[in-house]
Design an enzyme around this catalytic site. Structure first.
Site, short mmCIF file in Angstrom:
data_model
loop_
_atom_site.label_atom_id
_atom_site.label_comp_id
_atom_site.label_asym_id
_atom_site.label_seq_id
_atom_site.Cartn_x
_atom_site.Cartn_y
_atom_site.Cartn_z
N TYR A 25 -4.14 6.58 -10.84
CA TYR A 25 -2.85 7.27 -10.75
C TYR A 25 -2.81 8.63 -11.48
O TYR A 25 -1.77 9.27 -11.49
CB TYR A 25 -1.74 6.36 -11.29
CG TYR A 25 -1.60 5.07 -10.50
CD1 TYR A 25 -1.11 5.09 -9.21
CD2 TYR A 25 -1.96 3.84 -11.05
CE1 TYR A 25 -0.99 3.92 -8.46
CE2 TYR A 25 -1.84 2.66 -10.32
CZ TYR A 25 -1.35 2.71 -9.03
OH TYR A 25 -1.22 1.56 -8.30
N HIS A 101 3.39 7.34 -1.52
CA HIS A 101 2.49 6.56 -2.38
C HIS A 101 1.43 7.50 -2.95
O HIS A 101 0.82 8.27 -2.19
CB HIS A 101 1.83 5.41 -1.62
CG HIS A 101 2.86 4.43 -1.15
ND1 HIS A 101 3.52 3.61 -2.02
CD2 HIS A 101 3.39 4.22 0.07
CE1 HIS A 101 4.42 2.92 -1.35
NE2 HIS A 101 4.37 3.26 -0.08
#
Ligand code: CA2
Length: 141
Positions: A25, A101
Site C-alpha cells: 500500500y 482500489h
C-alpha cells in the site's frame, strides 16, 4: 463558477496506510496524500475526506452527502467484497460513485476479485496506487 463538491471515502483499515504493509500500500499516509490532492484541485474542487472502520458509518455518510455532492470516490476496503448494504447505499443516492482500489485486486487472492459495488459505480480505478484517487477525482471534472 461554483466549486464541485467531491468526497473521498475510505473504509476499514485504510487509516493504517503508510504505517503497515508498505510493500502493498506504499509509504504515504492518506492524510499526507489528501493535502496534495486538495492543493492540486483547489481552484475547482471542494474536496472532503471521510474514513471509518464501520460499515454503518460509511452508509450514513453516503446518505448524508449523496443528494448534494457532485461525486463520491469510494475505497470501501474489505467491505467491497462483502457488503450488499454498501452497494444498496450507492444505488440509493443521486451522486455518482467511482470505486477505487490502491492495489490490483485482480492480481491478489480470488476473494478480492469480486466487488458488490462495481456495477453500481460509474467507473472503477484499480491498481494505480494512491494515484487512483487522483484519477477518480479528475473523472468528475
Ligand atoms: O487495494 C485496496 O485499496 C483495497 O481496497 C484495500 C483493502 C482490501 O481489503 C481490498 O481487497 C483492496 C484493505 C485495506 C487495508 O489497508 C491497509 C493499509 C495499510 C496496512 C494494512 C492495511
Amino acid at each position: 463558477m461554483a466549486k464541485k463538491q467531491i468526497i473521498i471515502i475510505n473504509g476499514p483499515n485504510l487509516n493504517l496506510l503508510g504505517k503497515r504493509e508498505p510493500e502493498i500500500y506504499g509509504h504515504q499516509t492518506f492524510e499526507q496524500y489528501f493535502e496534495v490532492l486538495k492543493d492540486k484541485y483547489e481552484a475547482s474542487v471542494e474536496l472532503h475526506y471521510f474514513q471509518s472502520n464501520h460499515e454503518g458509518a460509511l452508509i450514513d455518510k453516503i446518505h448524508e452527502i449523496g443528494f448534494s455532492f457532485d461525486g463520491i470516490v469510494l475505497n470501501a476496503g474489505g467491505y467491497t467484497h462483502t457488503s450488499i448494504a454498501l452497494a444498496d447505499a450507492i444505488s440509493a443516492v443521486k451522486s455518482p460513485t467511482v470505486e477505487v482500489h490502491i492495489s490490483n485486486v485482480h492480481a491478489r487472492e480470488a476473494f478480492r476479485h469480486h466487488s458488490y459495488l462495481s456495477n453500481r459505480c460509474v467507473g472503477i480505478m484499480v491498481g494505480f496506487g494512491l494515484r487512483g484517487y487522483d484519477f477518480a477525482v479528475q473523472s468528475f471534472l
